[in-house]
Write a protein that holds these residues in place. Structure first.
Motif, PDB file in Angstrom:
ATOM      1  N   CYS A   9       0.855  -1.202   0.035  1.00 16.69           N
ATOM      2  CA  CYS A   9       0.074  -0.013   0.010  1.00 16.69           C
ATOM      3  C   CYS A   9       1.096   1.257   0.079  1.00 16.69           C
ATOM      4  CB  CYS A   9      -1.140   0.003   1.219  1.00 16.69           C
ATOM      5  SG  CYS A   9      -0.357  -0.283   2.741  1.00 16.69           S
ATOM      6  N   SER A  10       2.052   1.256   0.374  1.00 18.41           N
ATOM      7  CA  SER A  10       2.951   2.393   0.277  1.00 18.41           C
ATOM      8  C   SER A  10       4.424   1.653   0.721  1.00 18.41           C
ATOM      9  CB  SER A  10       2.547   3.404   1.168  1.00 18.41           C
ATOM     10  OG  SER A  10       2.751   3.207   2.536  1.00 18.41           O
ATOM     11  N   VAL A  16      11.515   0.547   4.397  1.00 22.18           N
ATOM     12  CA  VAL A  16      10.256  -0.082   5.023  1.00 22.18           C
ATOM     13  C   VAL A  16       9.079   0.104   3.825  1.00 22.18           C
ATOM     14  CG1 VAL A  16       8.139   0.472   6.777  1.00 22.18           C
ATOM     15  CG2 VAL A  16      10.496   1.239   7.308  1.00 22.18           C
ATOM     16  N   ILE A  17       8.505  -1.046   3.767  1.00 24.63           N
ATOM     17  CA  ILE A  17       7.378  -1.456   2.730  1.00 24.63           C
ATOM     18  C   ILE A  17       6.057  -1.629   3.738  1.00 24.63           C
ATOM     19  CG2 ILE A  17       6.451  -2.840   1.051  1.00 24.63           C
ATOM     20  CD1 ILE A  17       9.468  -3.299   0.280  1.00 24.63           C
ATOM     21  N   ASN A  18       5.005  -0.932   3.504  1.00 24.92           N
ATOM     22  CA  ASN A  18       3.599  -1.075   4.193  1.00 24.92           C
ATOM     23  C   ASN A  18       2.977  -1.972   3.219  1.00 24.92           C
ATOM     24  OD1 ASN A  18       4.376   0.494   6.350  1.00 24.92           O
ATOM     25  ND2 ASN A  18       3.949   2.309   5.100  1.00 24.92           N
ATOM     26  N   ILE A  19       2.503  -3.210   3.924  1.00 22.67           N
ATOM     27  CA  ILE A  19       1.759  -4.292   2.997  1.00 22.67           C
ATOM     28  C   ILE A  19       0.679  -4.416   3.909  1.00 22.67           C
ATOM     29  CG2 ILE A  19       1.824  -6.498   2.280  1.00 22.67           C
ATOM     30  CD1 ILE A  19       4.838  -6.552   2.175  1.00 22.67           C
ATOM     31  N   ARG A  29       4.391  -3.323   8.572  1.00 25.28           N
ATOM     32  CA  ARG A  29       5.453  -2.442   8.350  1.00 25.28           C
ATOM     33  C   ARG A  29       6.824  -3.381   8.144  1.00 25.28           C
ATOM     34  NH1 ARG A  29       5.668   2.849   8.956  1.00 25.28           N
ATOM     35  NH2 ARG A  29       7.971   2.810   9.938  1.00 25.28           N
ATOM     36  N   ILE A  30       7.130  -3.840   6.860  1.00 25.21           N
ATOM     37  CA  ILE A  30       8.067  -4.654   6.687  1.00 25.21           C
ATOM     38  C   ILE A  30       9.308  -3.925   6.546  1.00 25.21           C
ATOM     39  CG2 ILE A  30       8.867  -6.688   5.244  1.00 25.21           C
ATOM     40  CD1 ILE A  30       6.309  -7.135   6.527  1.00 25.21           C
ATOM     41  N   HIS A  31      10.179  -3.994   7.383  1.00 26.07           N
ATOM     42  CA  HIS A  31      11.587  -3.477   7.401  1.00 26.07           C
ATOM     43  C   HIS A  31      12.624  -4.443   6.527  1.00 26.07           C
ATOM     44  CE1 HIS A  31      10.984  -0.354  10.577  1.00 26.07           C
ATOM     45  NE2 HIS A  31      10.156  -1.357  11.140  1.00 26.07           N
ATOM     46  N   LEU A  32      13.177  -4.005   5.452  1.00 22.22           N
ATOM     47  CA  LEU A  32      13.818  -4.811   4.851  1.00 22.22           C
ATOM     48  C   LEU A  32      15.084  -5.395   5.593  1.00 22.22           C
ATOM     49  CD1 LEU A  32      13.741  -2.746   1.427  1.00 22.22           C
ATOM     50  CD2 LEU A  32      12.766  -4.777   1.960  1.00 22.22           C
ATOM     51  N   ASN A  33      15.132  -6.548   5.776  1.00 24.51           N
ATOM     52  CA  ASN A  33      16.216  -7.224   6.838  1.00 24.51           C
ATOM     53  C   ASN A  33      17.468  -7.336   6.178  1.00 24.51           C
ATOM     54  OD1 ASN A  33      17.026  -8.202   9.198  1.00 24.51           O
ATOM     55  ND2 ASN A  33      16.375 -10.309   8.532  1.00 24.51           N
ATOM     56  N   PHE A  34      18.495  -6.912   7.220  1.00 27.51           N
ATOM     57  CA  PHE A  34      19.687  -7.173   6.893  1.00 27.51           C
ATOM     58  C   PHE A  34      20.375  -6.370   5.701  1.00 27.51           C
ATOM     59  CE2 PHE A  34      23.805  -9.576   7.322  1.00 27.51           C
ATOM     60  CZ  PHE A  34      24.013  -9.425   8.530  1.00 27.51           C
ATOM     61  N   VAL A  58       4.283   0.014  -5.263  1.00 29.25           N
ATOM     62  CA  VAL A  58       2.936   0.290  -4.771  1.00 29.25           C
ATOM     63  C   VAL A  58       1.803  -0.081  -5.535  1.00 29.25           C
ATOM     64  CG1 VAL A  58       1.373   2.314  -4.389  1.00 29.25           C
ATOM     65  CG2 VAL A  58       3.907   2.315  -3.463  1.00 29.25           C
ATOM     66  N   SER A  59       1.034  -0.738  -5.005  1.00 33.00           N
ATOM     67  CA  SER A  59      -0.158  -1.612  -5.459  1.00 33.00           C
ATOM     68  C   SER A  59      -0.038  -2.941  -6.243  1.00 33.00           C
ATOM     69  CB  SER A  59      -0.960  -0.796  -6.706  1.00 33.00           C
ATOM     70  OG  SER A  59      -1.246   0.489  -6.007  1.00 33.00           O
ATOM     71  N   LYS A  60       1.287  -3.297  -5.985  1.00 29.96           N
ATOM     72  CA  LYS A  60       1.544  -4.814  -6.485  1.00 29.96           C
ATOM     73  C   LYS A  60       1.511  -5.732  -5.583  1.00 29.96           C
ATOM     74  CE  LYS A  60       2.900  -2.989 -10.815  1.00 29.96           C
ATOM     75  NZ  LYS A  60       3.228  -1.516 -10.625  1.00 29.96           N
ATOM     76  N   ASN A  61       1.319  -7.018  -6.036  1.00 30.72           N
ATOM     77  CA  ASN A  61       1.356  -8.251  -5.035  1.00 30.72           C
ATOM     78  C   ASN A  61       2.731  -8.727  -4.675  1.00 30.72           C
ATOM     79  OD1 ASN A  61       0.977 -11.204  -4.340  1.00 30.72           O
ATOM     80  ND2 ASN A  61      -0.736 -10.189  -3.775  1.00 30.72           N
ATOM     81  N   VAL A  62       3.114  -8.782  -3.468  1.00 32.37           N
ATOM     82  CA  VAL A  62       4.477  -9.256  -3.274  1.00 32.37           C
ATOM     83  C   VAL A  62       4.445 -10.272  -2.314  1.00 32.37           C
ATOM     84  CG1 VAL A  62       5.530  -6.875  -3.554  1.00 32.37           C
ATOM     85  CG2 VAL A  62       4.675  -7.590  -1.193  1.00 32.37           C
ATOM     86  N   GLU A  63       5.545 -10.914  -2.021  1.00 31.48           N
ATOM     87  CA  GLU A  63       5.427 -12.240  -1.252  1.00 31.48           C
ATOM     88  C   GLU A  63       6.675 -11.529  -0.141  1.00 31.48           C
ATOM     89  OE1 GLU A  63       7.076 -16.621  -0.620  1.00 31.48           O
ATOM     90  OE2 GLU A  63       6.530 -15.875  -2.630  1.00 31.48           O
TER      91      GLU A  63
END
Length: 163
Positions: A9-10, A16-19, A29-34, A58-63
């Motif tokens: 979503c942002s 940080v990627i908000n999913i 809130r996913i912090h890109l690890n390491f 943004v607006s894409k489906n991620v895993e």
């Protein structure tokens, strides 16, 4: 580690990627690890890293593979889009470096991939490894430039109506 997919979503910060997850109706809130991504608008390439993530995700489906979490801070993980590891890709483009040790989060199972991608960027002198880093992009300058451009467009429109 937990594993799930959902829509981005942002990306309000460069690391940080908000999913949004419809299953439990929550925003993660996913912090890109390491990896260490320069902070948005306070270090060279922070703005560019944030824009790269925003435009791609943004607006894409991620895993997301969640490798750890800290309550009230968020999750730490590895994010994939279209089978591409975003953490690795940021290192490969020179928009991030591998964390020497995690300040928050945990050691990633993908650490060796990140290290190899950073080696490639260093060899090609990309991004953070360049001999000439760009100036830090300050949000106030971006806003002033956009406001100035907007003013020029308005004046030209007025000139056309009057002339």
């Amino acid at each position: 580690a937990s594993d799930w997919s959902s829509d981005v979503c942002s990306s309000d910060l460069s690391n940080v990627i908000n999913i949004s997850n419809d299953i439990d109706n929550r925003i993660y809130r996913i912090h890109l690890n390491f990896i260490r991504v320069p902070p948005f608008c306070s270090e060279p390439l922070g703005f560019e890293a944030r824009e790269y993530l925003r435009k791609m995700l943004v607006s894409k489906n991620v895993e997301a593979i969640i490798e750890g979490s800290i309550s009230d801070y968020g999750e730490f993980g590895v994010v994939f889009y279209d089978s591409m590891c975003i953490n690795t890709e940021l290192c490969r483009k020179g928009l991030a470096v591998v964390a020497e040790s995690p300040i928050y989060g945990c050691v990633s199972d993908y650490k060796e991939q990140f290290i190899e991608a950073e080696r490639e960027a260093k060899a090609l002198k990309l991004g953070l490894h360049s001999d000439n880093l760009p100036e830090t992009m300050e949000f106030s300058k971006i806003h002033q430039r956009l406001y100035h451009e907007h003013g020029i467009i308005e004046r030209r429109s007025e000139e056309r109506r009057v002339g």
